[in-house]
Structures are given as structure tokens and as C-alpha cells.
Design a protein around this motif. Structure first.
Motif, short mmCIF file in Angstrom:
data_model
loop_
_atom_site.label_atom_id
_atom_site.label_comp_id
_atom_site.label_asym_id
_atom_site.label_seq_id
_atom_site.Cartn_x
_atom_site.Cartn_y
_atom_site.Cartn_z
N UNK A 92 -75.43 5.09 4.38
CA UNK A 92 -74.72 3.82 4.49
C UNK A 92 -74.75 3.04 3.18
N UNK A 93 -75.84 3.19 2.41
CA UNK A 93 -75.91 2.51 1.12
C UNK A 93 -74.83 3.03 0.18
N UNK A 94 -74.72 4.35 0.07
CA UNK A 94 -73.72 4.92 -0.82
C UNK A 94 -72.30 4.61 -0.34
N UNK A 95 -72.09 4.65 0.96
CA UNK A 95 -70.77 4.28 1.49
C UNK A 95 -70.44 2.83 1.15
N UNK A 96 -71.45 1.95 1.23
CA UNK A 96 -71.23 0.55 0.88
C UNK A 96 -70.92 0.35 -0.58
N UNK A 97 -71.58 1.09 -1.45
CA UNK A 97 -71.31 1.00 -2.88
C UNK A 97 -69.88 1.45 -3.17
N UNK A 98 -69.49 2.55 -2.54
CA UNK A 98 -68.13 3.06 -2.74
C UNK A 98 -67.09 2.08 -2.19
N UNK A 99 -67.37 1.50 -1.02
CA UNK A 99 -66.42 0.57 -0.41
C UNK A 99 -66.27 -0.69 -1.23
N UNK A 100 -67.37 -1.21 -1.78
CA UNK A 100 -67.30 -2.40 -2.62
C UNK A 100 -66.45 -2.13 -3.85
N UNK A 101 -66.57 -0.94 -4.41
CA UNK A 101 -65.77 -0.59 -5.57
C UNK A 101 -64.30 -0.40 -5.24
N UNK A 102 -64.03 0.08 -4.02
CA UNK A 102 -62.64 0.33 -3.61
C UNK A 102 -61.83 -0.96 -3.55
N UNK A 103 -62.50 -2.11 -3.45
CA UNK A 103 -61.79 -3.39 -3.44
C UNK A 103 -61.25 -3.74 -4.83
N UNK A 104 -61.71 -3.00 -5.84
CA UNK A 104 -61.17 -3.17 -7.17
C UNK A 104 -62.08 -3.96 -8.10
N UNK A 105 -62.00 -3.64 -9.38
CA UNK A 105 -62.77 -4.34 -10.41
C UNK A 105 -62.24 -3.91 -11.78
N UNK A 106 -62.42 -4.78 -12.75
CA UNK A 106 -62.07 -4.45 -14.13
C UNK A 106 -63.26 -3.89 -14.90
N UNK A 107 -64.45 -4.15 -14.41
CA UNK A 107 -65.67 -3.73 -15.08
C UNK A 107 -66.78 -3.69 -14.03
N UNK A 108 -67.66 -2.69 -14.14
CA UNK A 108 -68.81 -2.60 -13.24
C UNK A 108 -70.09 -2.86 -14.02
N UNK A 109 -70.98 -3.64 -13.42
CA UNK A 109 -72.36 -3.77 -13.87
C UNK A 109 -73.24 -3.27 -12.72
#
Length: 400
Positions: A92-109
Motif C-alpha cells: 500500500x505504501x508503494x501504491x500510494x507513492x505511485x498514486x501521488x505521482x500520478x496526479x502530476x508534478x514538475x519536480x519530485x523531492x
């Protein structure tokens, strides 16, 4: 699209990124923080977007496996206990990380817990990733990671154990391909900005100038916070007390820990403010007050010394306050920070949680005042740093 900051973990893994997020927002960027729902209010209070990662950090620590991990110390056995504690949460942690990224971003920290999955999110989104750990993370010849080996193995051995630590992190996080984040890949495909002070961890012999610590990142400031009347009255009623708290650590026998802390305070002959935290400390009396949440930025400068678990954020807060510290580390990077505090002269010493006794703790409390002058000098140096501004500068260089 915003800058997306991955910060799963305990409160100490989230708090520094709230202040960093505020500084990025003030520089004109939108910022979102992805973490557990327990910390959503904390993030929103700082005026930042919150993206939910499923999971219960308290629940993980409260399981029998989680408590054995937290009480059993570090080293290889501690790492195995950590893997067992997190096993049921990984999917569930990895799924959450992937889902948060799927909402979009210009840069990840990303902090060190999420970075192995965030690396793949960045590749999928085709956006840059800045690894923003709060503790030394890139392998180095100068020391081995305490979570695996509590002693030094020479330059080759230290660096090799550092690489094993990265592999362990990938394994714990369920990476599909072990070894994807080698040191060379990290330096070629992502950038590392270390959120700790060079006052505490001086520049390392085999890190680049950009990889050395830029300074601590502080939680979002709460200038309007007012202490409860009981705390204000207690502080006014006598000399500065010592602080005792174990942050987000959860232990199997809080009654025994309460008795131990009470006895140590009595033996040392000091007043104490005890922060209940996840350890469920609860002591009260003429010379002891138990409190709930209070900003360390406000509380620690009013203490004679701080006794804590040596999480990265609490360690930083004690240094900024300029007061002596006594470490009672249990897991992961905590022994590293306890050793560093002693090495730089901010601490009379430390004791692993599994070896803690009232007598040992009282003896260290009694010795703490001898380190007051050195702690004050270190506090001035730490407060003079501005780690967040360096992050803003590097983000501006990437995004414009």
C-alpha cells in the motif's frame, strides 16, 4: 504542476519538509507533500497541498514486530526486524507513492524512505528527482551506516556497507529491480541535497561539494503558538528543567519506561518536562510535568538539557536551541546522531535504549551542564545556516 515532496514516515520525517515547502512557495512555486493522513492537518496548516499515502505509521510501530524492531537496536538483526515490521505495509505504501505521482508534478523531492519508488515515478513522469535525505545516505568511505554496522570497517568496507544499505532499502521498499540506484546512477540521474548541517557532519572525503550537508531544514514556524497555562506556570516556578521525550518511538512496556524516567529524574535532582509522544510517557509531580505536542522551536531553548531518541529532526532542534543533549537511540540513523552529538561536544554521552537504566541516565543528566557553553556555541553556528535557501537555489536552477 507543483513540486511534489515525498515524506512518508513519522512526524520527524514530515516536519522539516513543511518549512522547506513554505520557503519554496515563497519563491513562487506550488508545493504538495505526500505523506500519511495523520500528518495531513500539519501540512495544510503550513499552507501546502496534501496528497495522501495510505497507511498508519503508529499501527506499524505498535505491532509486536514493530516493537521488537524499535526495542532491539540496530545492526543486521535490527534490519531484519525492520523488514518484518514493514512487510505488510509495503504494497500500500508503494501504491500510494505511485498514486501521488500520478496526479502530476514538475519536480519530485523525496526523503530516503520513498526515494527508491520515487526514482521510478520520476522516470515515468519524465521529471527531475532531487533526493533530499535528512541523514547521510550516499555511500562513503568515511563511515559505515549505523543501521547495518555499528563500527568502522575502513574505507573499502565502509563504502561497501553503504552500497549494501542502498540494496537493503530497495529490498525493504519492494523494488522490482535491485541495484537500480547505484552511487554512479544517483550521481548521473538524480541530484542529492543533504538536509543536515556541516557543523554536525563535516564535508566528507569522497562526496562532491554539492553532496555535503547544506544545513538543517526547519518545520514551518508557528509564531502564534501559546503554551498551555500548566506549562507556562511550571517553567516560571523554578530553574530550567530538562526535556525528556522519545518522539514517534513506541515501546512495549510504557509503565516500566515511566518508572525508569521518574527514578532517573529523582536521582539527578532536576526538574523535568516530559513529552508523552507515541511512547506514552506520563509523569507528574512537583518537579515533573507531562505535556502533549509543543513546538521544539519554542520549548527547547527554555530547557537546561534535552534527552531524546536522536531522530534527525529532534537532534537538529536541540542543536538550534543551543542546549546540551543526551541521546537514547533505538533504531535506524539514531545511533549515528547520538555519536555525532558526543563527538562535537554537545553531549556528555549516550546510551542505547536497550541498555537504558535510571542510574546511567541520571549520571548523564548530571554531567550535561559541563557541555552548556559548547552547546551554545554550536547553536549559534547552526542558526547561522540557511539550508532551505540552498534548496530553493538548486530548484530555481532546474525549473527557472
Amino acid at each position: 504542476m507543483p513540486i511534489l515532496v515525498y515524506a512518508p514516515g513519522s512526524r520527524g520525517d514530515v516536519a522539516p519538509f513543511t518549512g522547506l515547502g513554505v520557503r519554496l512557495r515563497e519563491a513562487g512555486y506550488e508545493v504538495a507533500i505526500a505523506s500519511y493522513d495523520e500528518f495531513g492537518g500539519f501540512v495544510r496548516e503550513a499552507g501546502l497541498e496534501f496528497r495522501s499515502i495510505p497507511g498508519d505509521p503508529r499501527g506499524i510501530g505498535a505491532t509486536p514486530e514493530g516493537q521488537r524492531w524499535q526495542e532491539g537496536g540496530g545492526g543486521p538483526l535490527g534490519t531484519l526486524r525492520m523488514i518484518k515490521a514493514f512487510r505488510s505495509h509495503l504494497a500500500e505504501l508503494n501504491e500510494g507513492i505511485l498514486a501521488a505521482g500520478a496526479e502530476g508534478a514538475d519536480l519530485l523531492l523525496s526523503n530516503s524512505m520513498a526515494v527508491f519508488t520515487a526514482y521510478h515515478v520520476a522516470r515515468e513522469l519524465r521529471v527531475p528527482l532531487l533526493a533530499t535525505p535528512l541523514q547521510p545516505w550516499v555511500p562513503t568511505a568515511d563511515f559505515a551506516p549505523d543501521m547495518l554496522v555499528p563500527f568502522q570497517l575502513g574505507a573499502w568496507g565502509n563504502r561497501a556497507v553503504g552500497r549494501i544499505s542502498l540494496l537493503t532499502g530497495e529490498y525493504v521498499m519492494g523494488a522490482k529491480q535491485l541495484g537500480a540506484l547505484t552511487t554512479s546512477v544517483m550521481r548521473r540521474e538524480l541530484r542529492v541535497i543533504n538536509g543536515f548541517s556541516s557543523v554536525v557532519v563535516p564535508p566528507l572525503s569522497d562526496w562532491t561539494e554539492d553532496e555535503n550537508g547544506v544545513g538543517f531544514w526547519w518545520p514551518a514556524s508557528r509564531p502564534d503558538w501559546e503554551p498551555p497555562a500548566a506549562l507556562a506556570d511550571f517553567l516560571a516556578a523554578g530553574p530550567p528543567p530538562v526535556y525528556i521525550g522519545f518522539g514517534s518511538r513506541e515501546f512495549s512496556d510504557p509503565a516500566r519506561l515511566n518508572d525508569l524516567v521518574a527514578h532517573a529524574v529523582k536521582l539527578a535532582g532536576v526538574r523535568a518536562v516530559v513529552q508523552s509522544g507515541w511512547a506514552r510517557l506520563e509523569l507528574n509531580g512537583d518537579d515533573v510535568l507531562t505535556i502533549g505536542e509543543a513546538p521544539h522551536e519554542w520549548l527547547f531553548p527554555r530547557m537546561a538539557a534535552v534527552i531524546h531518541h536522536c531522530g534527525a529532526g529532534t537532534t537538529a532542534a536541540g542543536l538550534r536551541a543551543g542546549v546540551p543533549a543526551i541521546g537514547v537511540p533505538a533504531i535506524t540513523d539514531q545511533p549515528f546522531w547520538a555519536k555525532r552529538l558526543e563527538t562535537i561536544g554537545a553531549s556528555p554521552g549516550w546510551v542505547p535504549f536497550g541498555e537504558l537504566t535510571a542510574e546511567r541516565l541520571a549520571a548523564l543528566i548530571t554531567e550535561a551542564p559541563r557541555h552548556a557553553e559548547r552547546a551554545r556555541a554550536l547553536g549559534e553556528l547552526v542558526r547561522a545556516e540557511d539550508g532551505a535557501s540552498e534548496v530553493v537555489r538548486r530548484v530555481s536552477r532546474l525549473l527557472g
